[in-house]
Design an enzyme around this catalytic site. Structure first.
Site, PDB file in Angstrom:
ATOM      1  N   LYS A  53       0.836  -1.204   0.000  1.00  0.00           N
ATOM      2  CA  LYS A  53       0.000   0.000   0.000  1.00  0.00           C
ATOM      3  C   LYS A  53       0.873   1.258   0.000  1.00  0.00           C
ATOM      4  CE  LYS A  53      -3.736  -2.579   2.054  1.00  0.00           C
ATOM      5  NZ  LYS A  53      -4.457  -3.047   3.249  1.00  0.00           N
ATOM      6  N   GLN A  97      -4.456  -1.326   9.376  1.00  0.00           N
ATOM      7  CA  GLN A  97      -4.339  -2.689   8.861  1.00  0.00           C
ATOM      8  C   GLN A  97      -4.910  -3.693   9.872  1.00  0.00           C
ATOM      9  OE1 GLN A  97      -3.169  -3.556   5.701  1.00  0.00           O
ATOM     10  NE2 GLN A  97      -3.958  -5.570   6.244  1.00  0.00           N
ATOM     11  N   ASP A 120     -11.210   2.692   3.654  1.00  0.00           N
ATOM     12  CA  ASP A 120     -11.376   1.234   3.623  1.00  0.00           C
ATOM     13  C   ASP A 120     -12.853   0.854   3.484  1.00  0.00           C
ATOM     14  OD1 ASP A 120      -9.357  -0.597   3.534  1.00  0.00           O
ATOM     15  OD2 ASP A 120      -8.877  -0.497   5.678  1.00  0.00           O
TER      16      ASP A 120
END
Ligand code: NAP
Length: 295
Positions: A53, A97, A120
């Site tokens: 990412k 994460q 997200d």
């Protein structure tokens, strides 16, 4: 690549080229999209996802504020970092994460992210809007699946989609997106899970089969009909002594056998995976544009 393979890397690179242009246009107006990336602990898979990412941000000229913090970080400390990122004008999106260490309540963490920066798409507000068909940040993997189908010219409307898996991050949202009364939806959707009886009877009815269960090579050739489109979301490590690292990645589909029957199929790796990161970049750029429009 064979004509039957949906090349996620290629589709992803096409979308990233478009994003690069959008970032360049934003920069001309003095705006640099920014992503806050938080990794708690040392989980090797999480480390490699986060690295990918951060690299994607670098490639697209997106600013990233990377916080790799120890596993012992308290929930309070993590929430404080999120609060600071919520208030930081350089940050348009915040990514924490998952999974988080057990002493941290992941729901609480997700809810603390400002919905304006929820790139997200996991915040209950984003999920609620998605279910209602309103504009919002769509969760990256399900959105990536829809994009793969679109770019491959697959007719979604009227198709019978069978989703195997009902997690909040893949199965349920992808089922919702494809069910939605919209141009990328209008499918008839069946969702299967670990308590589904006669799963092969269900999967054999699929025009589009989406495997998102986390069970290596579970979907066998006799579980699909001829001409099916298969999207394999699964990422599983299986032992492989011929590889230097001692393992290789496989999906939830027995790729070699199933590919003989399909009209289209995604490989693992190189299918859904690259799209997930690309859609995270897409959401970050969208967020920067929305902020610009709000002034
Ligand atoms: P998860 O939270 O573990 O959910 C798995 C789902 O599969 C559950 O709904 C479970 O049913 C169902 N399931 C498990 N075994 C089954 C069986 N034998 N028959 C039918 N259903 C079964 O996993 P997830 O987070 O959704 O992830 C799924 C897979 O996708 C994993 O391999 C993950 O690594 C991968 N993934 C890939 C990406 C990417 O970018 N490529 C992104 C996210 C996830 P129950 O609900 O009944 O337990």
């Amino acid at each position: 690549m064979s004509a039957k393979i949906i090349d996620g890397k290629l589709i992803s690179s096409e979308i990233r080229e478009e994003l690069k242009n959008e970032v360049a246009a934003l920069k001309k107006e003095g705006i640099t999209p920014g992503l806050g990336v938080i990794l708690v602990g040392e989980d090797p898979a999480s480390q490699s996802y986060v690295k990918a990412k951060e690299k994607a941000c670098e490639d697209l000229d997106i600013y990233s504020d990377n916080r790799h913090i120890p596993a012992e970080t308290t929930e309070k400390e993590l929430l404080e970092i999120i609060d600071a990122m919520n208030n930081d004008p350089k940050i348009n999106g915040i990514l924490v994460q998952l999974p988080l260490p057990k002493h941290i309540n992941a729901d609480k963490v997700i809810m603390r992210i400002s919905p304006d920066k929820d790139v997200d798409g996991f915040h209950p507000q984003s999920i609620g809007k998605m279910i209602m068909g309103k504009d919002t940040f769509l969760p990256c993997t399900p959105h990536g699946v829809v994009k793969l189908l679109n770019y491959s010219g697959v007719q979604i409307e009227g198709a019978h989609v069978v989703v195997v898996g009902r997690s909040n991050i893949v199965g349920k949202p992808v089922a919702n997106l494809l069910l939605d009364k919209s141009k990328n939806g209008n499918a008839t959707v069946t969702v299967c899970h670990s308590r589904t009886k006669n799963i092969a009877e269900m999967t054999r009815q699929a025009d589009i089969l989406i495997a998102a269960m986390g069970k290596p090579q579970f979907i066998k050739a006799d579980m699909v009909k001829d001409g099916v489109v298969v999207i394999d979301v699964g990422v599983n490590r299986i032992e492989d002594s011929t590889r230097k690292r001692g393992y290789r990645l496989v999906g939830d589909v027995d790729f070699e056998a199933v590919k003989e029957k399909v009209s289209l199929i995604t490989p693992v790796p190189g299918g859904v995976g690259p799209m997930t990161i690309t859609m995270l970049m897409f959401n970050t750029v969208q967020s920067a544009k929305l902020r610009k429009d709000r002034g």
